[in-house]
Motif scaffolding. Structure first.
Motif, PDB file in Angstrom:
ATOM      1  N   THR A 218       2.108   8.033   1.791  1.00 44.74           N
ATOM      2  CA  THR A 218       2.728   6.709   1.769  1.00 44.74           C
ATOM      3  C   THR A 218       3.848   6.660   2.812  1.00 44.74           C
ATOM      4  OG1 THR A 218       2.256   6.382  -0.589  1.00 44.74           O
ATOM      5  CG2 THR A 218       4.089   5.128   0.339  1.00 44.74           C
ATOM      6  N   PHE A 269       4.801   6.553  -4.458  1.00 39.43           N
ATOM      7  CA  PHE A 269       4.642   7.395  -3.275  1.00 39.43           C
ATOM      8  C   PHE A 269       3.638   8.493  -3.617  1.00 39.43           C
ATOM      9  CE2 PHE A 269       5.324  10.698  -0.243  1.00 39.43           C
ATOM     10  CZ  PHE A 269       5.796  10.081   0.910  1.00 39.43           C
ATOM     11  N   TYR A 348      -2.707   3.770  -3.731  1.00 35.13           N
ATOM     12  CA  TYR A 348      -1.254   3.945  -3.676  1.00 35.13           C
ATOM     13  C   TYR A 348      -0.760   3.115  -2.497  1.00 35.13           C
ATOM     14  CZ  TYR A 348      -2.711   7.681  -6.660  1.00 35.13           C
ATOM     15  OH  TYR A 348      -3.310   8.365  -7.682  1.00 35.13           O
ATOM     16  N   ASN A 375      -3.612  -2.814  -1.954  1.00 34.67           N
ATOM     17  CA  ASN A 375      -2.305  -2.997  -1.329  1.00 34.67           C
ATOM     18  C   ASN A 375      -1.762  -4.395  -1.616  1.00 34.67           C
ATOM     19  OD1 ASN A 375      -1.324  -0.658   0.501  1.00 34.67           O
ATOM     20  ND2 ASN A 375      -3.536  -0.768   0.896  1.00 34.67           N
TER      21      ASN A 375
END
Length: 529
Positions: A218, A269, A348, A375
């Motif tokens: 991330t 993250f 993620y 996302n």
């Protein structure tokens, strides 16, 4: 003069009504967390040693005496956790647990708040939830500096986080505050079926590990030399369509290296490390003119269709930017991982793990696009997935199915069972045929039900497919353009926030200027539509 009984009741009712109106009209707020994490990977015993520093800002109108924390690595610790109990309800889950050679856990925690040692109270039911007691009440508008060391033993990969040999999938790995929103606290145990809910903020993460590892994570990589090398190797691999790195990765001269990552407006993250990752790199120019980096990481002996993975990521990002609103982050990435019995991938912020080793080209494209699509629906629109999974998975699947239909005249959920003549249909006719077929799948459960209350099969069909059918019904009845405008308005209004179903309904009704109550009532309907 004494107040008579009727007058007293009227005043009491007026007071209650005033309180309810005041609560309903309170301005939106959400908490903010700024993370600074230093972590080291030991690839001999598959463990992490780290320190977390976070600034927790109380933007709520309430004074807080404590903060709930998730300690999700403890989900793997023993057979008494909520995760283990959920696995054991399924025959395949028992096999997965028995294959998990390394159990996971987190320990060595020693919390301080504003430089003073703090008390931690264990949850009575779940070892992966604790209550951090604050030394002083945290007033509205105030912040607390919270620190702790931590140690994580990574489990054998079976769910979302862990290792497969010296390949690492490091997810849900650090102490994380639970969400406190307008409906209260949301502490929750880790589950295999049932995802997450986290506070927005920023992350600065420093990862120290042996220099031979390639890492995808991330955020934006801050080491210019490492980033330059990833881009050069990745660009050459895309140009040559190679399944191996055309240019060899050159590790740092030292035995260890530290890679730093920064991310803004994110709520989680994750990072992935492997010595044999093949890097692919390209760029994507969005409609605004902004350019984002596109990285994918895969294994030389993995699914051969990953040679096209950057194009899949680009197409998916471009499509969702049109469906909902422009991609907000500076990088978008996908990583090839081991097969997962529960799902084909896990999302993620800015990076997704894809666990579909046998997928053909169209299916791999669909899986990558679905996970990249998160996302938007999970990343930028951070709803409570544990309670309202459809608000994330269902809306995302509706858009994924549109992407597949537009690009391929195919739907991956049917595999190769879709009649070949379907591909000759126009887009509207193809969609209509597909949704007619989907609506014949037995789906008895209603949609708006917590994820953990579904069986494994029902979770997939109801939260993903039945929600897609629900949206398609609105598309047919209200008009595709009108529905698109409403979803785009929802994204614009709730980007980087925590929406609930009533927020989606309110935005859609305002945009369409109509009562959508009968449609939203369908979220509680059992059986087919």
């Amino acid at each position: 003069m004494p107040i008579n009984q009727n007058m007293h009741k009227l005043l009491l009712f007026a007071g209650l009504l005033s309180g309810l109106l005041s609560q309903a009209q309170r301005p939106y707020w959400q908490q903010e967390v700024k993370y600074r994490i230093d972590v080291s990977l030991n690839d001999r015993d598959h463990s992490l040693k780290g320190r977390i520093e976070l600034d927790y800002t109380n933007n709520s109108p309430d004074t807080l005496a404590f903060i709930w924390f998730h300690l999700w690595p403890n989900a793997y610790k023993n057979e008494s956790t909520a995760f283990a109990s959920q696995l054991f309800r399924d025959k395949e889950g028992k096999k997965r647990w028995s294959k998990m050679k390394d159990r996971g856990f987190i320990d060595s925690l020693d919390f301080s708040v504003n430089s003073r040692k703090a008390t931690v109270v264990a949850d009575s039911s779940h070892i992966d939830i604790v209550k951090l007691m604050l030394n002083e009440p945290l007033l509205p508008g105030s912040s607390a500096a919270i620190t702790s060391p931590f140690y994580v033993k990574l489990p054998t990969y079976t769910s979302r986080s862990g290792h497969s040999g010296q390949s690492y999938m490091v997810c849900q790995w650090y102490p994380k505050p639970a969400v406190y929103d307008r409906k209260g606290w949301h502490p929750m145990p880790y589950l295999d079926q049932g995802e997450f809910y986290s506070e927005f903020g920023s992350f600065d993460v420093n990862i120290t590990l042996p220099s031979s590892y390639i890492v995808g994570a991330t955020g934006e990589l801050q080491q210019a030399d490492e980033l330059r090398q990833y881009r050069e190797i990745g660009s050459r691999n895309v140009q040559s369509a190679s399944r191996k790195n055309v240019i060899s990765y050159t590790p740092a001269a030292a035995a260890l290296k530290t890679l730093s990552y920064h991310g803004e407006n994110i709520h989680d993250f994750a990072w992935f490390a492997d010595k044999d990752f093949v890097i692919r790199y390209d760029t994507l120019q969005l409609p605004s003119g902004r350019v984002v980096d596109v990285f994918t990481y895969h294994h030389p002996g993995g699914n051969p269709n990953w040679v096209k993975s950057t194009s899949y990521v680009k197409d998916g990002t471009r499509a969702y930017s049109g469906y909902l609103g422009e991609y907000a982050y500076p990088v978008v990435q996908a990583v090839e991982g081991p097969k997962n019995e529960m799902s084909g991938g896990m999302e993620y912020p800015m990076i997704t793990l894809i666990t579909s080793p046998t997928a053909d080209e169209e299916t791999l494209d669909a899986v990558i696009t679905h996970e990249v699509g998160h996302n938007w629906l999970y990343g930028m629109l951070a709803s409570n997935e544990r309670i309202h999974a459809w608000l994330d998975e269902g809306l995302n699947t509706y858009l994924q199915l549109r992407y597949e239909a537009e690009k391929y005249r195919a739907i991956s959920v049917f595999g190769n069972a879709l009649p070949s003549e379907y591909r000759q249909k126009s887009f509207p006719d193809f969609q209509a045929s597909v949704y007619q077929a989907l609506n014949k799948i037995p789906m008895e459960e209603y949609i708006d039900k917590p994820a953990a209350e579904f069986s494994k099969d029902d979770y997939g069909s109801i939260q993903y497919l039945k929600t897609s059918i629900w949206l398609y019904i609105m598309e047919l009845k209200l008009g595709k353009d009108e529905l698109d405008k409403a979803l785009q308005a929802y994204f614009t209004e709730w980007r980087f926030k925590h929406p609930y179903p009533e927020d989606l309904k309110a935005v859609m009704e305002k945009t369409m200027n109509r009562n959508l109550g009968p449609y939203f009532d369908l979220l509680k309907k059992t059986g087919s539509f």
